[in-house]
Design a protein around this motif. Sequence first.
Motif, short mmCIF file in Angstrom:
data_model
loop_
_atom_site.label_atom_id
_atom_site.label_comp_id
_atom_site.label_asym_id
_atom_site.label_seq_id
_atom_site.Cartn_x
_atom_site.Cartn_y
_atom_site.Cartn_z
N LEU A 1 -3.72 1.19 -8.42
CA LEU A 1 -4.19 1.64 -6.84
C LEU A 1 -5.12 0.81 -6.71
O LEU A 1 -5.25 0.37 -5.34
CB LEU A 1 -4.82 2.98 -6.88
CG LEU A 1 -5.67 3.70 -5.56
CD1 LEU A 1 -4.23 3.58 -4.78
CD2 LEU A 1 -5.99 5.04 -6.65
N GLN A 2 -6.61 0.45 -7.60
CA GLN A 2 -7.45 -1.20 -7.22
C GLN A 2 -6.78 -2.23 -6.98
O GLN A 2 -7.32 -2.80 -5.67
CB GLN A 2 -8.29 -1.22 -8.11
CG GLN A 2 -8.71 0.00 -8.44
CD GLN A 2 -10.31 -0.81 -10.03
OE1 GLN A 2 -9.45 -1.49 -10.78
NE2 GLN A 2 -11.18 -0.02 -10.28
N LYS A 3 -5.09 -1.90 -7.16
CA LYS A 3 -4.53 -3.96 -6.92
C LYS A 3 -3.77 -3.88 -5.10
O LYS A 3 -4.30 -4.77 -5.19
CB LYS A 3 -3.74 -4.04 -7.95
CG LYS A 3 -2.59 -4.96 -7.56
CD LYS A 3 -1.79 -5.47 -8.93
CE LYS A 3 -0.57 -6.17 -8.64
NZ LYS A 3 0.00 -6.21 -10.12
N VAL A 4 -3.62 -2.08 -5.23
CA VAL A 4 -2.45 -2.41 -3.95
C VAL A 4 -3.00 -1.75 -2.74
O VAL A 4 -2.72 -1.56 -1.71
CB VAL A 4 -1.33 -1.55 -4.42
CG1 VAL A 4 -0.49 -2.51 -5.11
CG2 VAL A 4 -1.27 0.16 -4.81
N GLU A 5 -4.12 -0.24 -3.01
CA GLU A 5 -4.68 0.11 -2.12
C GLU A 5 -5.00 -0.56 -0.87
O GLU A 5 -5.21 0.17 0.09
CB GLU A 5 -5.94 1.09 -2.68
CG GLU A 5 -7.31 0.53 -2.63
CD GLU A 5 -7.87 1.41 -3.15
OE1 GLU A 5 -7.80 2.67 -2.53
OE2 GLU A 5 -8.94 1.17 -3.74
N ASN B 1 0.71 7.40 4.06
CA ASN B 1 -0.16 7.89 5.34
C ASN B 1 2.19 9.10 5.10
O ASN B 1 1.26 9.64 5.67
CB ASN B 1 0.68 6.63 6.31
CG ASN B 1 0.26 7.59 7.72
OD1 ASN B 1 -1.10 7.82 7.82
ND2 ASN B 1 1.74 7.50 8.42
N LYS B 2 2.59 8.81 4.58
CA LYS B 2 3.84 9.52 4.21
C LYS B 2 3.47 10.66 2.63
O LYS B 2 4.09 11.26 2.95
CB LYS B 2 4.33 9.29 4.20
CG LYS B 2 5.34 8.61 5.46
CD LYS B 2 7.04 8.18 4.81
CE LYS B 2 6.85 6.71 4.68
NZ LYS B 2 8.38 6.33 4.37
N PHE B 3 2.97 10.97 3.01
CA PHE B 3 2.46 10.87 0.84
C PHE B 3 1.57 12.51 1.28
O PHE B 3 0.90 12.60 1.88
CB PHE B 3 1.23 9.83 -0.36
CG PHE B 3 0.57 10.80 -1.49
CD1 PHE B 3 1.67 10.36 -2.36
CD2 PHE B 3 -0.65 11.32 -1.68
CE1 PHE B 3 1.36 10.38 -3.81
CE2 PHE B 3 -1.14 11.91 -2.66
CZ PHE B 3 0.16 11.30 -4.14
N MET B 4 2.15 13.46 0.01
CA MET B 4 1.62 14.60 0.29
C MET B 4 0.08 14.60 0.21
O MET B 4 -0.45 14.34 -1.44
CB MET B 4 2.38 15.44 -0.73
CG MET B 4 1.94 17.30 -0.25
SD MET B 4 2.51 18.04 -1.28
CE MET B 4 4.23 17.98 -0.15
N THR C 1 -3.41 -2.52 0.19
CA THR C 1 -2.37 -3.54 1.43
C THR C 1 -1.36 -2.40 1.78
O THR C 1 -1.58 -1.83 2.43
CB THR C 1 -1.05 -3.78 0.22
OG1 THR C 1 -0.47 -2.73 -0.50
CG2 THR C 1 -1.68 -4.63 -0.49
N ASP C 2 -0.80 -3.97 3.21
CA ASP C 2 0.19 -3.22 4.41
C ASP C 2 1.17 -1.77 4.03
O ASP C 2 1.28 -1.01 4.40
CB ASP C 2 0.54 -4.21 5.08
CG ASP C 2 -0.45 -4.81 6.22
OD1 ASP C 2 -1.91 -4.18 5.80
OD2 ASP C 2 -0.11 -6.09 6.57
N LEU C 3 1.45 -2.30 2.85
CA LEU C 3 3.08 -1.51 2.51
C LEU C 3 2.38 -0.10 1.82
O LEU C 3 3.31 0.47 1.92
CB LEU C 3 3.45 -2.54 1.49
CG LEU C 3 4.83 -2.22 0.76
CD1 LEU C 3 5.37 -1.94 1.89
CD2 LEU C 3 5.62 -2.99 -0.23
N TYR C 4 1.22 -0.41 0.97
CA TYR C 4 0.47 0.97 0.71
C TYR C 4 0.01 1.50 1.50
O TYR C 4 0.50 3.03 1.77
CB TYR C 4 -0.61 0.45 -0.75
CG TYR C 4 -1.69 1.50 -1.16
CD1 TYR C 4 -0.98 2.43 -2.17
CD2 TYR C 4 -2.37 2.39 -0.41
CE1 TYR C 4 -1.53 3.57 -2.51
CE2 TYR C 4 -2.98 3.53 -0.52
CZ TYR C 4 -2.82 3.78 -1.80
OH TYR C 4 -3.85 4.82 -2.17
N LYS C 5 -0.31 1.44 2.37
CA LYS C 5 -0.93 1.88 3.75
C LYS C 5 -0.14 2.49 4.62
O LYS C 5 -0.19 3.70 4.88
CB LYS C 5 -1.58 1.15 4.74
CG LYS C 5 -2.97 0.65 4.08
CD LYS C 5 -3.81 -0.33 5.20
CE LYS C 5 -4.95 -0.73 4.55
NZ LYS C 5 -6.25 -1.70 5.08
#
Length: 165
Positions: free
Chosen positions: A130-134, A144-147, A136-140
Amino acid sequence: MQNLLDQIQKGLEDDLYYLSLFAALAIPDICGAIDSENGEADFSKYKNWFDEYVAPKYSGSLVGEDCYRFRCSLLHQGSSQHPKSSYSRVLFVEPTATTNVFHNNIMNDALNIDVRIFCNDIIEGAKKWLQKVENTDLYKQNYNKFMKRYPNGLKPYIVGVPVIG
């Protein structure tokens, strides 16, 4: 994401091992999906995520491919035995049953791991990921669709009460 990790931890603290284990086994799928172009989980993403963030703690005794097979057999058949696994089964000694810790042992043809240690290893891996990717545009885009839990509801559907959706 942190809320889900906290609930896995809370389950361990309350001796709800099945719930924590089921949820922990889904984390590599969720992380692999969130960190991908199409936002979907698959074997390769699971394996790669597990091998990077968790497997090093197991010195070769548990790798992404075997964990994925264990995940499939447990979540879909309620079994710790998968016909293509490197082990005949995965065994857990309940942590409250003894003062001894049984973890990362191969017993005959079975893998024995401690459920608390295993789930915490996945939680720790997820936090590192999470620290590595949160940011990034891809993560965001995919998160957005995550429960998630919406403490005041989710407009325009339900407002004024907590909603998970």
